[in-house]
Write a protein that holds these residues in place. Structure first.
Motif, PDB file in Angstrom:
ATOM      1  N   TYR A   1       0.833  -1.206   0.000  1.00 24.32           N
ATOM      2  CA  TYR A   1       0.000   0.000   0.000  1.00 24.32           C
ATOM      3  C   TYR A   1       0.868   1.256   0.000  1.00 24.32           C
ATOM      4  CZ  TYR A   1      -3.068   3.737   1.363  1.00 24.32           C
ATOM      5  OH  TYR A   1      -3.731   4.943   1.394  1.00 24.32           O
ATOM      6  N   PHE A   2       1.824   1.350   0.938  1.00 24.21           N
ATOM      7  CA  PHE A   2       2.679   2.532   1.002  1.00 24.21           C
ATOM      8  C   PHE A   2       3.472   2.707  -0.299  1.00 24.21           C
ATOM      9  CE2 PHE A   2       2.075   2.409   5.669  1.00 24.21           C
ATOM     10  CZ  PHE A   2       1.785   3.758   5.881  1.00 24.21           C
ATOM     11  N   ALA A   3       3.984   1.610  -0.843  1.00 24.41           N
ATOM     12  CA  ALA A   3       4.744   1.683  -2.088  1.00 24.41           C
ATOM     13  C   ALA A   3       3.852   2.133  -3.243  1.00 24.41           C
ATOM     14  CB  ALA A   3       5.402   0.343  -2.400  1.00 24.41           C
ATOM     15  N   SER A   4       2.608   1.688  -3.261  1.00 26.36           N
ATOM     16  CA  SER A   4       1.688   2.078  -4.335  1.00 26.36           C
ATOM     17  C   SER A   4       1.362   3.566  -4.286  1.00 26.36           C
ATOM     18  CB  SER A   4       0.393   1.260  -4.276  1.00 26.36           C
ATOM     19  OG  SER A   4      -0.442   1.704  -3.214  1.00 26.36           O
ATOM     20  N   LYS A   5       1.543   4.185  -3.132  1.00 32.43           N
ATOM     21  CA  LYS A   5       1.291   5.621  -2.966  1.00 32.43           C
ATOM     22  C   LYS A   5       2.539   6.456  -3.220  1.00 32.43           C
ATOM     23  CE  LYS A   5      -2.990   5.099  -2.034  1.00 32.43           C
ATOM     24  NZ  LYS A   5      -3.964   5.404  -3.060  1.00 32.43           N
ATOM     25  N   GLY A   6       3.614   5.808  -3.679  1.00 36.20           N
ATOM     26  CA  GLY A   6       4.816   6.530  -4.066  1.00 36.20           C
ATOM     27  C   GLY A   6       5.923   6.578  -3.035  1.00 36.20           C
ATOM     28  N   HIS A   7       5.708   5.971  -1.880  1.00 33.22           N
ATOM     29  CA  HIS A   7       6.753   5.934  -0.861  1.00 33.22           C
ATOM     30  C   HIS A   7       7.750   4.825  -1.179  1.00 33.22           C
ATOM     31  CE1 HIS A   7       4.477   8.741   1.566  1.00 33.22           C
ATOM     32  NE2 HIS A   7       3.407   7.989   1.384  1.00 33.22           N
ATOM     33  N   LYS A   8       9.012   5.055  -0.871  1.00 27.34           N
ATOM     34  CA  LYS A   8      10.036   4.025  -1.045  1.00 27.34           C
ATOM     35  C   LYS A   8       9.936   3.072   0.147  1.00 27.34           C
ATOM     36  CE  LYS A   8      11.739   5.737  -4.783  1.00 27.34           C
ATOM     37  NZ  LYS A   8      11.456   5.097  -6.048  1.00 27.34           N
ATOM     38  N   VAL A   9       9.764   1.794  -0.130  1.00 21.45           N
ATOM     39  CA  VAL A   9       9.553   0.803   0.920  1.00 21.45           C
ATOM     40  C   VAL A   9      10.564  -0.332   0.774  1.00 21.45           C
ATOM     41  CG1 VAL A   9       7.926  -0.843   1.953  1.00 21.45           C
ATOM     42  CG2 VAL A   9       7.086   1.338   1.026  1.00 21.45           C
ATOM     43  N   ILE A  10      11.181  -0.680   1.893  1.00 25.42           N
ATOM     44  CA  ILE A  10      12.062  -1.847   1.942  1.00 25.42           C
ATOM     45  C   ILE A  10      11.380  -2.861   2.852  1.00 25.42           C
ATOM     46  CG2 ILE A  10      14.354  -2.730   2.490  1.00 25.42           C
ATOM     47  CD1 ILE A  10      15.289   0.263   2.416  1.00 25.42           C
ATOM     48  N   GLY A  11      10.964  -3.973   2.284  1.00 23.18           N
ATOM     49  CA  GLY A  11      10.347  -5.036   3.059  1.00 23.18           C
ATOM     50  C   GLY A  11      11.418  -5.986   3.565  1.00 23.18           C
TER      51      GLY A  11
ATOM     52  N   VAL B   1      16.917  -0.733   7.810  1.00 21.19           N
ATOM     53  CA  VAL B   1      16.716   0.321   8.815  1.00 21.19           C
ATOM     54  C   VAL B   1      17.653   1.497   8.546  1.00 21.19           C
ATOM     55  CG1 VAL B   1      16.869   0.880  11.279  1.00 21.19           C
ATOM     56  CG2 VAL B   1      15.816  -1.267  10.555  1.00 21.19           C
ATOM     57  N   SER B   2      18.878   1.211   8.178  1.00 21.12           N
ATOM     58  CA  SER B   2      19.840   2.287   7.930  1.00 21.12           C
ATOM     59  C   SER B   2      19.426   3.159   6.746  1.00 21.12           C
ATOM     60  CB  SER B   2      21.247   1.733   7.726  1.00 21.12           C
ATOM     61  OG  SER B   2      21.343   1.047   6.503  1.00 21.12           O
ATOM     62  N   ARG B   3      18.651   2.598   5.805  1.00 26.15           N
ATOM     63  CA  ARG B   3      18.241   3.351   4.614  1.00 26.15           C
ATOM     64  C   ARG B   3      16.806   3.865   4.682  1.00 26.15           C
ATOM     65  NH1 ARG B   3      18.179   0.714  -0.267  1.00 26.15           N
ATOM     66  NH2 ARG B   3      18.031  -1.364   0.622  1.00 26.15           N
ATOM     67  N   SER B   4      16.195   3.818   5.865  1.00 23.00           N
ATOM     68  CA  SER B   4      14.811   4.280   5.978  1.00 23.00           C
ATOM     69  C   SER B   4      14.673   5.284   7.120  1.00 23.00           C
ATOM     70  CB  SER B   4      13.867   3.088   6.183  1.00 23.00           C
ATOM     71  OG  SER B   4      14.200   2.373   7.351  1.00 23.00           O
ATOM     72  N   ASP B   5      13.520   5.951   7.139  1.00 28.78           N
ATOM     73  CA  ASP B   5      13.223   6.947   8.171  1.00 28.78           C
ATOM     74  C   ASP B   5      12.249   6.412   9.212  1.00 28.78           C
ATOM     75  OD1 ASP B   5      14.656   8.995   6.653  1.00 28.78           O
ATOM     76  OD2 ASP B   5      12.937   8.940   5.298  1.00 28.78           O
ATOM     77  N   ILE B   6      11.461   5.439   8.809  1.00 25.89           N
ATOM     78  CA  ILE B   6      10.427   4.858   9.665  1.00 25.89           C
ATOM     79  C   ILE B   6      10.494   3.346   9.520  1.00 25.89           C
ATOM     80  CG2 ILE B   6       7.937   4.618  10.030  1.00 25.89           C
ATOM     81  CD1 ILE B   6       7.634   7.426   8.820  1.00 25.89           C
ATOM     82  N   THR B   7      10.375   2.640  10.641  1.00 31.10           N
ATOM     83  CA  THR B   7      10.314   1.182  10.598  1.00 31.10           C
ATOM     84  C   THR B   7       9.019   0.718  11.237  1.00 31.10           C
ATOM     85  OG1 THR B   7      12.722   0.948  10.702  1.00 31.10           O
ATOM     86  CG2 THR B   7      11.413  -0.975  11.320  1.00 31.10           C
TER      87      THR B   7
ATOM     88  N   GLN C   1      20.844  -1.658  17.376  1.00 33.78           N
ATOM     89  CA  GLN C   1      22.239  -1.609  16.933  1.00 33.78           C
ATOM     90  C   GLN C   1      22.421  -0.604  15.803  1.00 33.78           C
ATOM     91  OE1 GLN C   1      23.559  -5.584  15.956  1.00 33.78           O
ATOM     92  NE2 GLN C   1      22.740  -6.416  17.844  1.00 33.78           N
ATOM     93  N   VAL C   2      21.468  -0.536  14.895  1.00 33.91           N
ATOM     94  CA  VAL C   2      21.569   0.380  13.760  1.00 33.91           C
ATOM     95  C   VAL C   2      21.318   1.818  14.196  1.00 33.91           C
ATOM     96  CG1 VAL C   2      20.613   0.987  11.504  1.00 33.91           C
ATOM     97  CG2 VAL C   2      20.811  -1.402  12.151  1.00 33.91           C
ATOM     98  N   LEU C   3      20.318   2.017  15.041  1.00 33.28           N
ATOM     99  CA  LEU C   3      19.948   3.375  15.425  1.00 33.28           C
ATOM    100  C   LEU C   3      21.077   4.095  16.152  1.00 33.28           C
ATOM    101  CD1 LEU C   3      16.224   3.021  16.528  1.00 33.28           C
ATOM    102  CD2 LEU C   3      17.161   3.652  14.302  1.00 33.28           C
ATOM    103  N   GLY C   4      21.921   3.358  16.842  1.00 28.66           N
ATOM    104  CA  GLY C   4      23.057   3.970  17.530  1.00 28.66           C
ATOM    105  C   GLY C   4      24.026   4.641  16.576  1.00 28.66           C
ATOM    106  N   SER C   5      24.046   4.189  15.329  1.00 25.04           N
ATOM    107  CA  SER C   5      24.977   4.765  14.355  1.00 25.04           C
ATOM    108  C   SER C   5      24.311   5.733  13.380  1.00 25.04           C
ATOM    109  CB  SER C   5      25.655   3.643  13.563  1.00 25.04           C
ATOM    110  OG  SER C   5      24.687   2.927  12.820  1.00 25.04           O
ATOM    111  N   LYS C   6      23.002   5.909  13.487  1.00 31.98           N
ATOM    112  CA  LYS C   6      22.294   6.832  12.592  1.00 31.98           C
ATOM    113  C   LYS C   6      22.297   8.236  13.185  1.00 31.98           C
ATOM    114  CE  LYS C   6      18.702   6.085  10.080  1.00 31.98           C
ATOM    115  NZ  LYS C   6      17.444   5.705   9.443  1.00 31.98           N
TER     116      LYS C   6
END
Length: 139
Positions: A18-28, A72-78, A106-111
């Motif tokens: 759904y989010f991808a169909s609305k134009g958002h970049k989504v990593i599943g 996670v490192s390449r997104s803004d929201i999880t 672990q990822v958020l500590g480096s973002k």
């Protein structure tokens, strides 16, 4: 907006598409490598009314991986949409959510950027403050 959706079961895949169909970049993100391969080949592994058509509108903005940390490192929201099976005492098991949150921490500590983490999975009251937040902060 760049989203990562962790857990591509019936609810997670529909949400991601759904989010991808609305134009958002989504990593599943999905642990099941067979399911990941099917999706990467453009096949819909879940029977849900309208999902094939929704995915058809989504492929340009939707990628699938088993790599939680990269997503996670390449997104803004999880969005965490993993199973929380019932235990014999009637409470939900947070095991899958907790495993994901440990990796995210672990990822958020480096973002450097702000990152929203939303637990969509059904959990027991008090889990977010009492269990989940410390796991992410410990990272």
């Amino acid at each position: 907006m760049k989203l990562s959706v962790v857990g591509l079961g019936k609810l997670g895949l529909c949400t991601a598409a759904y989010f991808a169909s609305k134009g958002h970049k989504v990593i599943g993100v999905e642990k099941n490598e067979c399911l990941v391969r099917q999706l990467q080949q453009g096949s819909c592994p879940i029977r849900e009314t309208g999902l094939v058509e929704l995915l058809g509108m989504s492929w340009a903005n939707f990628e699938v991986t088993t790599d939680l940390m990269d997503a996670v490192s390449r997104s803004d929201i999880t969005l965490i949409i993993v199973p929380t099976p019932s235990r014999p005492d009637g409470k939900f098991s947070n095991e899958y959510v907790e495993n994901v949150l440990c990796g995210i921490g672990q990822v958020l500590g480096s973002k450097a950027d702000f990152h929203v983490v939303d637990v969509v999975s059904t959990v027991m009251p008090g889990s977010c403050e009492g269990v989940f937040r410390p796991l992410v902060e410990k990272g």
